[in-house]
Design a protein around this motif. Structure first.
Motif, PDB file in Angstrom:
ATOM      1  N   THR A 175      -0.781  -1.050  -9.127  1.00  0.00           N
ATOM      2  CA  THR A 175      -0.459  -1.359  -7.742  1.00  0.00           C
ATOM      3  C   THR A 175      -0.174  -2.831  -7.523  1.00  0.00           C
ATOM      4  O   THR A 175       0.432  -3.196  -6.533  1.00  0.00           O
ATOM      5  N   LYS A 176      -0.604  -3.689  -8.441  1.00  0.00           N
ATOM      6  CA  LYS A 176      -0.426  -5.129  -8.252  1.00  0.00           C
ATOM      7  C   LYS A 176       0.746  -5.677  -9.057  1.00  0.00           C
ATOM      8  O   LYS A 176       1.466  -6.541  -8.596  1.00  0.00           O
ATOM      9  N   GLU A 267       1.967   4.841  -2.593  1.00  0.00           N
ATOM     10  CA  GLU A 267       1.897   3.382  -2.456  1.00  0.00           C
ATOM     11  C   GLU A 267       3.023   2.702  -3.228  1.00  0.00           C
ATOM     12  O   GLU A 267       3.642   1.751  -2.742  1.00  0.00           O
ATOM     13  N   ASP A 270       6.223   3.134  -1.346  1.00  0.00           N
ATOM     14  CA  ASP A 270       6.267   2.255  -0.176  1.00  0.00           C
ATOM     15  C   ASP A 270       6.593   0.821  -0.572  1.00  0.00           C
ATOM     16  O   ASP A 270       7.362   0.122   0.104  1.00  0.00           O
ATOM     17  N   LYS A 271       5.996   0.367  -1.673  1.00  0.00           N
ATOM     18  CA  LYS A 271       6.246  -1.008  -2.124  1.00  0.00           C
ATOM     19  C   LYS A 271       7.690  -1.188  -2.591  1.00  0.00           C
ATOM     20  O   LYS A 271       8.302  -2.233  -2.341  1.00  0.00           O
ATOM     21  N   ALA A 275      10.395  -3.676  -0.852  1.00  0.00           N
ATOM     22  CA  ALA A 275      11.059  -4.709  -1.653  1.00  0.00           C
ATOM     23  C   ALA A 275      12.585  -4.648  -1.496  1.00  0.00           C
ATOM     24  O   ALA A 275      13.266  -5.646  -1.708  1.00  0.00           O
TER      25      ALA A 275
END
Length: 277
Positions: A175-176, A267, A270-271, A275
């Protein structure tokens, strides 16, 4: 993953017993359960690509560590490597995942045919090619192998758990970090398309279909691929396998042809969407 030609059945039993022993002693305290997988226990019939490509998508890309064992055979050549087992080793190394290779010096039956002699010659060539490239292990008896595999597998697992702990401290790797740090570059565009489409598709369901008429991946109103091309099908099998192995999708169909986005998958979608806007 246990990668081995057909002549090391006893060693494969030893590896499975070793994993059972490790689980009994450590899984509760470590919060980890090891699952041994290999082509003879975890593969399933499928069409649309070469047998080794299908095995790679079904098994190899799911595994975190590979244990390879050789005795008198190297195995059957593939279109990419001198044998299926060697291709599995090379793919794991390419993915920067740990590989442990063992060579048996146990007494072997006398070769009864030219093909058996050829297997031994090819194996010896592979052994000589391996030694300058890293650390490999030899053993003379099954008892010696039992001791070595338990000790060395335990070390490898401990190192992997320590690395995972550092990832947790720094933030989840899925996720990061940018998605490009996780997946093979040649799959990025299709993985992003899949996550974006599925996260927009209501319940996040992904349908895959393999038949003699082609291979198809659909989610919501989106058809991501519908092809008869063997190379394209093999690529999308790898896309699905990568997403499943990283926890972005979960299988929900009993035939292995329906998947659904996990919370982590939503998630990621969504990211990706944020972006691009």
């Amino acid at each position: 993953m246990i990668a081995a030609p057909s002549d090391v059945t006893e060693e494969k039993k030893v590896i499975r017993h070793t994993i059972d022993r490790w689980n009994a002693l450590h899984s509760e305290s470590q919060g980890v359960v090891l699952t041994p997988i290999s082509w003879d226990t975890h593969s399933r019939p499928a069409m649309g690509a070469s047998p080794q490509d299908i095995l790679n998508s079904q098994l190899l890309h799911r595994s975190d560590l590979l244990v390879a064992v050789f005795w008198t055979r190297l195995g059957t050549p593939t279109d990419k490597a001198v044998s299926g087992t060697v291709e599995e080793i090379e793919e794991h190394i390419k993915a920067e995942k740990p590989v442990m290779i063992y060579f048996s010096n146990r007494d072997a039956p006398r070769p009864a045919s030219e093909s058996e002699l050829q297997q031994i010659r090819r194996l010896n060539e592979f052994i000589e090619a391996c030694r300058p490239k890293g650390l490999v292990e030899d053993y003379n008896t099954l008892e010696e192998f039992k001791g070595k595999i338990y000790d060395q597998l335990s070390v490898a697992i401990r190192e992997d758990l320590q690395a995972a702990h550092k990832d947790v401290q720094a933030g989840s790797r899925y996720t990061k970090k940018p998605i490009g740090d996780i997946f093979p570059e040649h799959l990025l565009e299709d993985i992003e398309s899949l996550l974006l489409a599925a996260s927009e598709a209501g319940d996040g369901t992904i349908h895959t279909l393999q038949s003699y008429s082609g291979y198809c991946v659909e989610t919501g109103s989106h058809t991501l691929v519908n092809t008869l091309d063997g190379r394209e099908k093999a690529k999308w099998l790898e896309v699905i396998a990568c997403c499943e192995n990283t926890g972005l999708i979960d299988p929900v169909g009993y035939e292995g042809n329906i998947f659904r986005l996990t919370h982590l998958g939503y998630e990621a979608g969504d990211k990706l969407r944020a972006a691009r806007t």
